[in-house]
Design a protein around this motif. Sequence first.
Motif, PDB file in Angstrom:
ATOM      1  N   LYS A 180       2.960  23.492  41.387  1.00  0.00           N
ATOM      2  CA  LYS A 180       3.432  24.553  40.486  1.00  0.00           C
ATOM      3  C   LYS A 180       4.948  24.526  40.359  1.00  0.00           C
ATOM      4  O   LYS A 180       5.487  24.710  39.265  1.00  0.00           O
ATOM      5  CB  LYS A 180       2.970  25.921  40.979  1.00  0.00           C
ATOM      6  CG  LYS A 180       1.521  26.189  40.717  1.00  0.00           C
ATOM      7  CD  LYS A 180       1.120  27.570  41.196  1.00  0.00           C
ATOM      8  CE  LYS A 180      -0.357  27.813  40.949  1.00  0.00           C
ATOM      9  NZ  LYS A 180      -0.790  29.142  41.395  1.00  0.00           N
TER      10      LYS A 180
ATOM     11  N   LYS B 143       6.910  23.807  36.880  1.00  0.00           N
ATOM     12  CA  LYS B 143       7.878  24.782  36.386  1.00  0.00           C
ATOM     13  C   LYS B 143       9.216  24.107  36.102  1.00  0.00           C
ATOM     14  O   LYS B 143       9.859  24.374  35.087  1.00  0.00           O
ATOM     15  CB  LYS B 143       8.061  25.915  37.388  1.00  0.00           C
ATOM     16  CG  LYS B 143       8.914  27.057  36.843  1.00  0.00           C
ATOM     17  CD  LYS B 143       8.967  28.205  37.798  1.00  0.00           C
ATOM     18  CE  LYS B 143       7.707  28.995  37.621  1.00  0.00           C
ATOM     19  NZ  LYS B 143       7.718  30.293  38.251  1.00  0.00           N
TER      20      LYS B 143
ATOM     21  N   ASN C 260       8.807  22.093  32.861  1.00  0.00           N
ATOM     22  CA  ASN C 260       8.804  22.986  31.706  1.00  0.00           C
ATOM     23  C   ASN C 260      10.183  23.571  31.444  1.00  0.00           C
ATOM     24  O   ASN C 260      10.599  23.693  30.291  1.00  0.00           O
ATOM     25  CB  ASN C 260       7.783  24.107  31.887  1.00  0.00           C
ATOM     26  CG  ASN C 260       6.376  23.655  31.596  1.00  0.00           C
ATOM     27  OD1 ASN C 260       6.149  22.565  31.105  1.00  0.00           O
ATOM     28  ND2 ASN C 260       5.422  24.509  31.904  1.00  0.00           N
TER      29      ASN C 260
ATOM     30  N   SER D 265       2.699  27.892  26.619  1.00  0.00           N
ATOM     31  CA  SER D 265       1.746  28.989  26.434  1.00  0.00           C
ATOM     32  C   SER D 265       1.525  29.240  24.942  1.00  0.00           C
ATOM     33  O   SER D 265       2.289  28.766  24.096  1.00  0.00           O
ATOM     34  CB  SER D 265       2.276  30.253  27.107  1.00  0.00           C
ATOM     35  OG  SER D 265       3.393  30.747  26.383  1.00  0.00           O
TER      36      SER D 265
ATOM     37  N   LYS E  53      10.076  34.127  24.816  1.00  0.00           N
ATOM     38  CA  LYS E  53       8.713  33.680  25.149  1.00  0.00           C
ATOM     39  C   LYS E  53       8.745  32.581  26.201  1.00  0.00           C
ATOM     40  O   LYS E  53       7.904  32.542  27.098  1.00  0.00           O
ATOM     41  CB  LYS E  53       7.971  33.197  23.895  1.00  0.00           C
ATOM     42  CG  LYS E  53       7.802  34.241  22.822  1.00  0.00           C
ATOM     43  CD  LYS E  53       6.995  35.417  23.285  1.00  0.00           C
ATOM     44  CE  LYS E  53       6.820  36.419  22.158  1.00  0.00           C
ATOM     45  NZ  LYS E  53       6.166  37.641  22.593  1.00  0.00           N
TER      46      LYS E  53
ATOM     47  N   ARG F 221      11.098  32.200  28.452  1.00  0.00           N
ATOM     48  CA  ARG F 221      11.501  32.860  29.702  1.00  0.00           C
ATOM     49  C   ARG F 221      10.302  33.528  30.370  1.00  0.00           C
ATOM     50  O   ARG F 221      10.095  33.394  31.579  1.00  0.00           O
ATOM     51  CB  ARG F 221      12.578  33.893  29.357  1.00  0.00           C
ATOM     52  CG  ARG F 221      13.077  34.683  30.505  1.00  0.00           C
ATOM     53  CD  ARG F 221      14.174  35.596  30.006  1.00  0.00           C
ATOM     54  NE  ARG F 221      14.400  36.651  30.964  1.00  0.00           N
ATOM     55  CZ  ARG F 221      15.157  37.697  30.741  1.00  0.00           C
ATOM     56  NH1 ARG F 221      15.764  37.838  29.591  1.00  0.00           N
ATOM     57  NH2 ARG F 221      15.320  38.602  31.665  1.00  0.00           N
ATOM     58  N   ILE F 222       9.496  34.221  29.583  1.00  0.00           N
ATOM     59  CA  ILE F 222       8.301  34.869  30.125  1.00  0.00           C
ATOM     60  C   ILE F 222       7.328  33.825  30.657  1.00  0.00           C
ATOM     61  O   ILE F 222       6.751  33.986  31.745  1.00  0.00           O
ATOM     62  CB  ILE F 222       7.638  35.758  29.048  1.00  0.00           C
ATOM     63  CG1 ILE F 222       8.516  36.976  28.759  1.00  0.00           C
ATOM     64  CG2 ILE F 222       6.246  36.193  29.486  1.00  0.00           C
ATOM     65  CD1 ILE F 222       8.117  37.755  27.516  1.00  0.00           C
ATOM     66  N   ASP F 223       7.150  32.735  29.916  1.00  0.00           N
ATOM     67  CA  ASP F 223       6.248  31.674  30.348  1.00  0.00           C
ATOM     68  C   ASP F 223       6.699  31.045  31.661  1.00  0.00           C
ATOM     69  O   ASP F 223       5.889  30.781  32.545  1.00  0.00           O
ATOM     70  CB  ASP F 223       6.142  30.609  29.253  1.00  0.00           C
ATOM     71  CG  ASP F 223       5.078  29.566  29.541  1.00  0.00           C
ATOM     72  OD1 ASP F 223       4.030  29.916  30.105  1.00  0.00           O
ATOM     73  OD2 ASP F 223       5.290  28.398  29.184  1.00  0.00           O
TER      74      ASP F 223
ATOM     75  N   TRP G 299       8.786  32.345  34.078  1.00  0.00           N
ATOM     76  CA  TRP G 299       8.981  33.224  35.227  1.00  0.00           C
ATOM     77  C   TRP G 299       7.915  34.308  35.352  1.00  0.00           C
ATOM     78  O   TRP G 299       8.004  35.153  36.233  1.00  0.00           O
ATOM     79  CB  TRP G 299      10.370  33.846  35.183  1.00  0.00           C
ATOM     80  CG  TRP G 299      11.406  32.793  34.964  1.00  0.00           C
ATOM     81  CD1 TRP G 299      12.215  32.638  33.885  1.00  0.00           C
ATOM     82  CD2 TRP G 299      11.721  31.702  35.842  1.00  0.00           C
ATOM     83  NE1 TRP G 299      12.996  31.529  34.028  1.00  0.00           N
ATOM     84  CE2 TRP G 299      12.733  30.928  35.220  1.00  0.00           C
ATOM     85  CE3 TRP G 299      11.240  31.294  37.081  1.00  0.00           C
ATOM     86  CZ2 TRP G 299      13.261  29.789  35.804  1.00  0.00           C
ATOM     87  CZ3 TRP G 299      11.776  30.152  37.656  1.00  0.00           C
ATOM     88  CH2 TRP G 299      12.774  29.420  37.019  1.00  0.00           C
ATOM     89  N   ASN G 300       6.911  34.289  34.466  1.00  0.00           N
ATOM     90  CA  ASN G 300       5.812  35.254  34.521  1.00  0.00           C
ATOM     91  C   ASN G 300       6.287  36.698  34.612  1.00  0.00           C
ATOM     92  O   ASN G 300       5.765  37.492  35.375  1.00  0.00           O
ATOM     93  CB  ASN G 300       4.883  34.958  35.709  1.00  0.00           C
ATOM     94  CG  ASN G 300       4.182  33.643  35.566  1.00  0.00           C
ATOM     95  OD1 ASN G 300       3.818  33.256  34.471  1.00  0.00           O
ATOM     96  ND2 ASN G 300       4.007  32.943  36.664  1.00  0.00           N
ATOM     97  N   SER G 301       7.304  36.993  33.868  1.00  0.00           N
ATOM     98  CA  SER G 301       7.809  38.363  33.898  1.00  0.00           C
ATOM     99  C   SER G 301       8.069  38.844  32.478  1.00  0.00           C
ATOM    100  O   SER G 301       8.411  38.071  31.595  1.00  0.00           O
ATOM    101  CB  SER G 301       9.091  38.445  34.722  1.00  0.00           C
ATOM    102  OG  SER G 301      10.096  37.648  34.134  1.00  0.00           O
ATOM    103  N   LYS G 302       7.887  40.112  32.296  1.00  0.00           N
ATOM    104  CA  LYS G 302       8.170  40.721  31.001  1.00  0.00           C
ATOM    105  C   LYS G 302       9.678  40.930  30.892  1.00  0.00           C
ATOM    106  O   LYS G 302      10.394  40.955  31.877  1.00  0.00           O
ATOM    107  CB  LYS G 302       7.460  42.076  30.884  1.00  0.00           C
ATOM    108  CG  LYS G 302       5.960  41.983  31.021  1.00  0.00           C
ATOM    109  CD  LYS G 302       5.358  41.412  29.781  1.00  0.00           C
ATOM    110  CE  LYS G 302       3.847  41.412  29.902  1.00  0.00           C
ATOM    111  NZ  LYS G 302       3.195  40.475  29.087  1.00  0.00           N
TER     112      LYS G 302
END
Length: 142
Positions: free
Chosen positions: A34, A38, A41, A100, A125, A127-129, A131-134
């Motif tokens: 992972k 990351k 990506n 994503s 989008k 950034r969210i992809d 770091w999995n954060s809103k």
Amino acid sequence: MTLNDLLPLIGGLGIGGILGIVVKHFLDRNSELKIKLKAINEEKYRTVLIYMSIILNPRNKDHFVLNDNILYSLTTESDIRDYSISKLNEYYFQSLLYASDDVMKSFKSFLNDPSRENYIISAQKMRIDLWNSKTRLKISEI
């Protein structure tokens, strides 16, 4: 306690220890994978954002370091923009493998309408992809 009572206990601890080591190995390997994905990506998204920025303003090519000799050999703004659009299209089709759904949609929106707003939406989008954060930042705040 006799030896007959201790043998199953020692055997059980040994098997439990071995199982623990095997499970830990697979979890560590999955975590390592992972982290590598990351990083890959992140590098791809960074490159995509650079080409997007160059499309918006071809003079931005002088502010970034890319391993792209063709880009740096181009001199006219239209050639730089056209080349960057072709590179971005190439990255778009590659991103089908790793991006994503939200990143793909924002990426395509930028390709259809290169604008600062679509650039910011794509960056959000990505950034969210990654770091999995809103994010609570609005486009006008960036």
